[in-house]
Design a protein around this motif. Structure first.
Motif, PDB file in Angstrom:
ATOM      1  N   MET A   1      -4.098  -2.506  -3.662  1.00 42.61           N
ATOM      2  CA  MET A   1      -3.384  -1.742  -4.686  1.00 42.61           C
ATOM      3  C   MET A   1      -4.258  -0.640  -5.275  1.00 42.61           C
ATOM      4  SD  MET A   1      -1.417  -3.105  -8.116  1.00 42.61           S
ATOM      5  CE  MET A   1      -0.088  -3.831  -7.156  1.00 42.61           C
ATOM      6  N   SER A   2      -5.514  -0.958  -5.603  1.00 48.08           N
ATOM      7  CA  SER A   2      -6.393   0.057  -6.179  1.00 48.08           C
ATOM      8  C   SER A   2      -6.678   1.167  -5.170  1.00 48.08           C
ATOM      9  CB  SER A   2      -7.705  -0.582  -6.653  1.00 48.08           C
ATOM     10  OG  SER A   2      -8.408  -1.168  -5.568  1.00 48.08           O
ATOM     11  N   SER A   3      -6.806   0.811  -3.895  1.00 54.38           N
ATOM     12  CA  SER A   3      -7.023   1.828  -2.857  1.00 54.38           C
ATOM     13  C   SER A   3      -5.799   2.721  -2.718  1.00 54.38           C
ATOM     14  CB  SER A   3      -7.343   1.156  -1.525  1.00 54.38           C
ATOM     15  OG  SER A   3      -8.522   0.386  -1.606  1.00 54.38           O
ATOM     16  N   ALA A   4      -4.615   2.147  -2.808  1.00 53.38           N
ATOM     17  CA  ALA A   4      -3.390   2.938  -2.699  1.00 53.38           C
ATOM     18  C   ALA A   4      -3.256   3.910  -3.865  1.00 53.38           C
ATOM     19  CB  ALA A   4      -2.183   2.003  -2.647  1.00 53.38           C
ATOM     20  N   LEU A   5      -3.605   3.461  -5.060  1.00 58.17           N
ATOM     21  CA  LEU A   5      -3.552   4.351  -6.226  1.00 58.17           C
ATOM     22  C   LEU A   5      -4.488   5.533  -6.052  1.00 58.17           C
ATOM     23  CD1 LEU A   5      -3.488   1.630  -9.046  1.00 58.17           C
ATOM     24  CD2 LEU A   5      -1.597   3.127  -8.388  1.00 58.17           C
ATOM     25  N   SER A   6      -5.699   5.286  -5.574  1.00 58.50           N
ATOM     26  CA  SER A   6      -6.668   6.361  -5.355  1.00 58.50           C
ATOM     27  C   SER A   6      -6.196   7.301  -4.258  1.00 58.50           C
ATOM     28  CB  SER A   6      -8.036   5.774  -4.991  1.00 58.50           C
ATOM     29  OG  SER A   6      -8.553   4.981  -6.042  1.00 58.50           O
TER      30      SER A   6
ATOM     31  N   PHE B   1       0.828  -1.201   0.000  1.00 56.13           N
ATOM     32  CA  PHE B   1       0.000   0.000   0.000  1.00 56.13           C
ATOM     33  C   PHE B   1       0.867   1.257   0.000  1.00 56.13           C
ATOM     34  CE2 PHE B   1      -2.016   3.488   2.235  1.00 56.13           C
ATOM     35  CZ  PHE B   1      -3.194   3.635   1.520  1.00 56.13           C
ATOM     36  N   PHE B   2       1.825   1.331   0.901  1.00 53.07           N
ATOM     37  CA  PHE B   2       2.588   2.569   1.008  1.00 53.07           C
ATOM     38  C   PHE B   2       3.548   2.751  -0.159  1.00 53.07           C
ATOM     39  CE2 PHE B   2       1.206   2.331   5.471  1.00 53.07           C
ATOM     40  CZ  PHE B   2       0.681   3.617   5.586  1.00 53.07           C
ATOM     41  N   TYR B   3       4.125   1.681  -0.694  1.00 53.85           N
ATOM     42  CA  TYR B   3       4.962   1.821  -1.883  1.00 53.85           C
ATOM     43  C   TYR B   3       4.122   2.343  -3.059  1.00 53.85           C
ATOM     44  CZ  TYR B   3       8.623  -0.923   0.433  1.00 53.85           C
ATOM     45  OH  TYR B   3       9.595  -1.373   1.284  1.00 53.85           O
ATOM     46  N   THR B   4       2.939   1.739  -3.249  1.00 56.20           N
ATOM     47  CA  THR B   4       2.059   2.171  -4.339  1.00 56.20           C
ATOM     48  C   THR B   4       1.567   3.591  -4.110  1.00 56.20           C
ATOM     49  OG1 THR B   4       1.346  -0.126  -4.589  1.00 56.20           O
ATOM     50  CG2 THR B   4       0.040   1.547  -5.703  1.00 56.20           C
ATOM     51  N   PHE B   5       1.212   3.887  -2.862  1.00 56.27           N
ATOM     52  CA  PHE B   5       0.725   5.229  -2.512  1.00 56.27           C
ATOM     53  C   PHE B   5       1.761   6.298  -2.857  1.00 56.27           C
ATOM     54  CE2 PHE B   5       0.896   8.621   0.657  1.00 56.27           C
ATOM     55  CZ  PHE B   5      -0.337   9.226   0.480  1.00 56.27           C
ATOM     56  N   PHE B   6       2.995   6.117  -2.405  1.00 52.80           N
ATOM     57  CA  PHE B   6       4.024   7.130  -2.670  1.00 52.80           C
ATOM     58  C   PHE B   6       4.378   7.183  -4.148  1.00 52.80           C
ATOM     59  CE2 PHE B   6       4.992   6.534   1.945  1.00 52.80           C
ATOM     60  CZ  PHE B   6       4.730   7.850   2.324  1.00 52.80           C
TER      61      PHE B   6
ATOM     62  N   TRP C   1      -4.825 -11.995  -6.386  1.00 54.45           N
ATOM     63  CA  TRP C   1      -5.943 -11.054  -6.498  1.00 54.45           C
ATOM     64  C   TRP C   1      -6.618 -10.859  -5.146  1.00 54.45           C
ATOM     65  CZ3 TRP C   1     -11.137 -10.955  -5.569  1.00 54.45           C
ATOM     66  CH2 TRP C   1     -11.875  -9.927  -6.165  1.00 54.45           C
ATOM     67  N   GLN C   2      -6.871 -11.945  -4.421  1.00 58.64           N
ATOM     68  CA  GLN C   2      -7.535 -11.843  -3.130  1.00 58.64           C
ATOM     69  C   GLN C   2      -6.706 -11.040  -2.135  1.00 58.64           C
ATOM     70  OE1 GLN C   2      -8.092 -16.024  -2.350  1.00 58.64           O
ATOM     71  NE2 GLN C   2     -10.230 -15.958  -2.950  1.00 58.64           N
ATOM     72  N   LYS C   3      -5.388 -11.179  -2.238  1.00 55.84           N
ATOM     73  CA  LYS C   3      -4.526 -10.529  -1.252  1.00 55.84           C
ATOM     74  C   LYS C   3      -4.228  -9.075  -1.596  1.00 55.84           C
ATOM     75  CE  LYS C   3      -0.085 -11.161   1.104  1.00 55.84           C
ATOM     76  NZ  LYS C   3       1.112 -12.017   1.250  1.00 55.84           N
TER      77      LYS C   3
END
Length: 865
Positions: free
Chosen positions: A798-803, A333-338, A791-793
């Protein structure tokens, strides 16, 4: 008085004859099921692992299911199978393959075609999963088989975190709602931030019990629990979408470019906002027997919320590896977020061509037809590579990954069909649309300028002399499609669920009426409904609590309409509310079964247009109550279904929803009033910060057409095709219901999905749908089919982090470089907005006639006066 109503449907179940049951019992030997092989098979059926290596992760659920299977008799298993076949006969979410398997199991071992051991295994396993876990594998993957009544739920920590994140979420989303493309902080994003906050409070708060009067509670009851996480998430999710009044009515009534009413004081704002928000909460409680309690109301959109909370709180990730990925959800999450936080500076500010990637128009910037068909700003967006901006791909839905792929495909097909219709309407100049921008989402006058409502009003009402001198309002081709499909969708979305789900409506209606007549009598759940059985451990919310909220909301609305010059009598509100209440159950069923919300916002404006022709403000107010009651009721009901699955005490749900809504209203009113005072050019077309308010303009357009001009004039003269949409919608509902009765497997095709795609065109375009299709196809088709564990994990995380990255990057960009404009002028920022698609040069198919205006002759405009 004992009530047997909860068990009434058992009498309707067509049980296998006693002789047949005895024959099947004799044909089956009871075998031992407590084996490693059996556990592995059971795990596969629970869809909690791809192989035996995850056995330890779900050993508690396995043990509980094994215990049930060891105890269940063949007679009870057969009774459960019969119940499932009867109760889910018309259930679109119940797998056709499973229904076929149950039919074979009911016929016996010989018809099933296996040995006795396998037959017994399958019969008992399917029966136990249905009766003691859930009939749906999707639900089983995000819920527990049993409830832990001692787990902390409504605690001091949940209220603190819930209120803080309600304030943040409501504030951010209310602030950015007038912006287009929109930017929003989703509930899924906030979920992920709630968890570390909860763990932080777990470590820093003292384990001390405090008291307020007769109430005593612990500041820190121990480890941050799943139920605490769920309740805090519920508080956010029920408020994250903002308030209808502040998003639309407040701006339309107060801004001079719209109605410019001078009586919009804080008192008026409080009365209207509180009454409209809480009305929906009261109706959601009334609806719960229709859309929450029936087990067939699955509510697929609630499952990602539960899945993410379980992943955050309950799942031990230290030893997990999925498709070669060892990274934990939080690190991902945080890698994708940043990463997205940094990347969004390109499409959001430095290189805006990546966002509006209208590259096909660059071939010939002054080619009008090319701009209309392929353009991303002016045009309809027929572009195979429309954007490199996550905010565009994820704009139609809060989380495009949460939409089932097949459902999205149906909606996309609807959008493509709509695209073709718009081309036909535009190039044939139907209803003068050739004189207007092809995809404009407002209304214009007969010179293709933004409609100025002040030119036709006197004291807030239509002045026919001014109207005849000025112009009727006209729609673009794109807006004609949106309206035409919306007219059709209203009767379709009401009648079709009534035909498909009449049994559910009938039974829930009987239970509701029984509860009103006998409020102290407890309605017993069906013995094969595991969630309702679990919820009987907690005190139910009396119906009169919810009814009282609706009555208080009505009184507040009546006070506002009476003491302020709205020209809207209270009796008209009664009519709109009654019409809305009758439509709530079937519309709630659509969302509960299919996962998308169908609004009836057009119905109240039609009614108001007939009641008060010439009164746009009355139309605006009645439309708000008509639309908001339904939308809020569905939102609160969705929230209550999450609580139902997580076994949250009903009275806890009632309290947190009320408290969250109070803070939502206060924050939303504060933010919008700040915007009105501090943002220059708010809702103007050329706003440098993109606060152009397309949805506000659309609502204003509606009130002009059906309020100021009048519904009768629209239907009889200006756009007579609209009224035929109702008839076609009714006919389509009946015809399609007949088709699926003959071919049940076609139930997966939902006509509402196709028309939903058409309704979400203007101000969107096909570019938004195409970008979303690529994302949905990648996640929900390719990755889900080939890498289910991954996908389940990771998919929702990932989509939440992008948003989240887009939202926080946009906030920094706005206040750092756009609030005090510092535009970077270079090719990458200038090219998308050059040429015809960028608003430079010819914008309409046809030039104005020599007389200087198009349409009806002046002095002969259609009117109801």
């Amino acid at each position: 008085m004992d009530n047997e109503l909860g068990n009434m449907d058992e009498k309707d179940v067509k049980l296998v004859s006693s002789e047949a049951q005895e024959k099947m019992v004799k044909s089956v030997e009871v075998t031992s099921v407590d084996t490693d092989s059996f556990k592995e098979k059971l795990l596969d059926r629970l869809e909690q692992s791809e192989n035996a290596r995850s056995l330890s992760a779900s050993k508690e659920d396995v043990k509980k299911v094994l215990d049930k299977i060891a105890q269940i008799s063949l007679e009870e298993a057969m009774e459960i199978v019969d119940y499932a076949l009867h109760n889910h006969e018309y259930d679109n979410n119940f797998p056709f393959a499973l229904r076929r398997q149950l039919e074979l199991l009911r016929k016996g071992c010989e018809a099933y075609g296996t040995d006795q051991e396998t037959y017994e295994y399958d019969l008992k396993t399917e029966a136990c999963l249905i009766a003691y876990f859930s009939p749906y594998a999707e639900v089983r993957s995000v819920t527990d088989i049993e409830d832990d009544v001692d787990q902390p739920a409504e605690t001091f920590r949940t209220y603190v975190l819930g209120i803080i994140w309600v304030i943040i979420g409501t504030g951010v989303n209310t602030f950015f709602y007038p912006r287009f493309p929109g930017i929003s902080l989703t509930a899924a994003v906030i979920q992920i931030f709630i968890y570390p906050c909860g763990k932080f409070m777990e470590y820093v708060l003292p384990r001390k019990e405090v008291g307020i009067g007769k109430w005593r509670f612990s500041l820190n009851p121990g480890p941050w629990s799943f139920k605490e996480q769920t309740i805090a998430t519920m508080m956010v999710s029920v408020t994250i979408s903002g308030t209808y009044f502040t998003q639309y009515n407040l701006l339309v009534q107060k801004l001079p470019k719209y109605y410019g009413n001078t009586y919009i004081t804080m008192g008026y704002q409080f009365l209207m906002c509180f009454s409209s928000q809480f009305f929906g909460l009261g109706m959601a409680g009334v609806m719960r027997r229709f859309v929450i309690y029936p087990i067939t109301q699955m509510w697929p959109t609630t499952l990602p919320t539960l899945a993410l909370n379980r992943a955050l709180v309950l799942k031990d990730e230290r030893t997990e590896t999925e498709s070669g990925w060892k990274i934990t959800r939080y690190r991902l999450f945080f890698y994708t977020f940043f990463g997205m936080f940094l990347y969004y500076w390109l499409p959001g500010y430095l290189f805006q061509a990546l966002s509006t990637f209208n590259w096909m128009t660059w071939i010939s910037p002054n080619n009008f037809n090319l701009a209309v068909i392929t353009g991303g700003s002016l045009g309809l967006g027929f572009n195979p590579i429309p954007t490199f901006d996550w905010n565009i791909a994820n704009n139609i839905y809060p989380n495009v990954v949460s939409v089932p792929f097949f459902s999205y495909v149906q909606q996309y097909i609807g959008a493509v069909i709509g695209f073709l219709f718009i081309i036909g309407i535009y190039y044939s100049n139907t209803y003068y649309s050739g004189y207007i921008d092809v995809n404009y989402n407002g209304c214009v006058d007969n010179t293709n300028n933004e409609y100025n409502i002040s030119k036709i009003l006197t004291n807030g009402l239509l002045d026919n002399a001014k109207y005849q001198e000025y112009s009727p309002p006209y729609y673009s081709a794109g807006y004609l499609l949106v309206y035409g499909s919306s007219w059709l969708a209203v009767p379709l979305s009401i009648l079709y669920p009534c035909l498909e789900e009449w049994r559910t409506l009938y039974k829930a209606g009987k239970e509701f009426w029984f509860a009103i007549l006998h409020p102290r009598t407890k309605i017993l759940p069906h013995k094969f409904d595991p969630f309702m059985r679990a919820m009987t451990k907690y005190k139910e919310v009396p119906d009169w609590w919810y009814i009282s909220i609706s009555l208080i909301s009505f009184v507040l609305a009546a006070i506002a309409l009476s003491i302020y010059p709205t020209n809207t009598p209270v009796w008209s509100l009664v009519i709109v509310v009654l019409a809305d209440v009758l439509c709530l159950p079937p519309l709630g069923i659509i969302q509960g079964v299919n996962g998308f919300q169908v609004g009836i916002w057009m119905l109240p404006e039609i009614i108001a247009g007939y009641l008060f022709p010439g009164n746009g403000v009355a139309n605006l107010i009645l439309k708000m109550y008509g639309a908001q009651i339904g939308q809020q009721a569905d939102s609160y009901a969705s929230n209550q279904k999450i609580a139902h699955y997580a076994r949250i005490p009903p009275r806890s749900t009632f309290r947190v929803q009320n408290i969250a809504t109070i803070f939502q209203v206060l924050v939303a009113l504060g933010v919008v009033n700040w915007q009105l005072s501090n943002i220059n050019g708010l809702c103007e077309a050329g706003n440098p910060d993109k606060f152009t308010c397309p949805w506000v303009t659309m609502i204003f357009t509606d009130t002009v057409m059906y309020g100021a001009i009048g519904t009768r004039v629209i239907f009889d003269t200006i756009y007579p095709m609209f009224k035929w949409g109702f008839l076609f919608g009714f006919m389509l509902a009946i015809v399609w219901w007949g088709v699926i009765k003959c071919v049940p497997r076609l139930r997966i095709l939902n006509p509402n999905a196709f028309f939903f795609g058409m309704q979400y065109f203007t101000p969107y375009s096909l570019a938004y749908w195409t970008a979303g299709l690529y994302v949905n196809f990648l996640f929900n088709y390719v990755l889900r089919r080939r890498f289910l564990g991954w996908w389940q994990k990771y998919a929702y995380v990932m989509s939440s982090a992008l948003s989240a990255g887009v939202v926080f990057s946009a906030i920094i960009i706005f206040f750092a470089v756009q609030y005090n404009p510092k535009f970077v002028s270079w090719w990458g920022n200038n090219q998308p907005f050059s040429g015809i698609d960028g608003g430079v040069g010819r914008q309409t198919l046809l030039p104005l006639p020599e007389r200087g205006y198009f349409g009806y002759e002046k002095g002969h405009f259609p009117t109801s006066q």
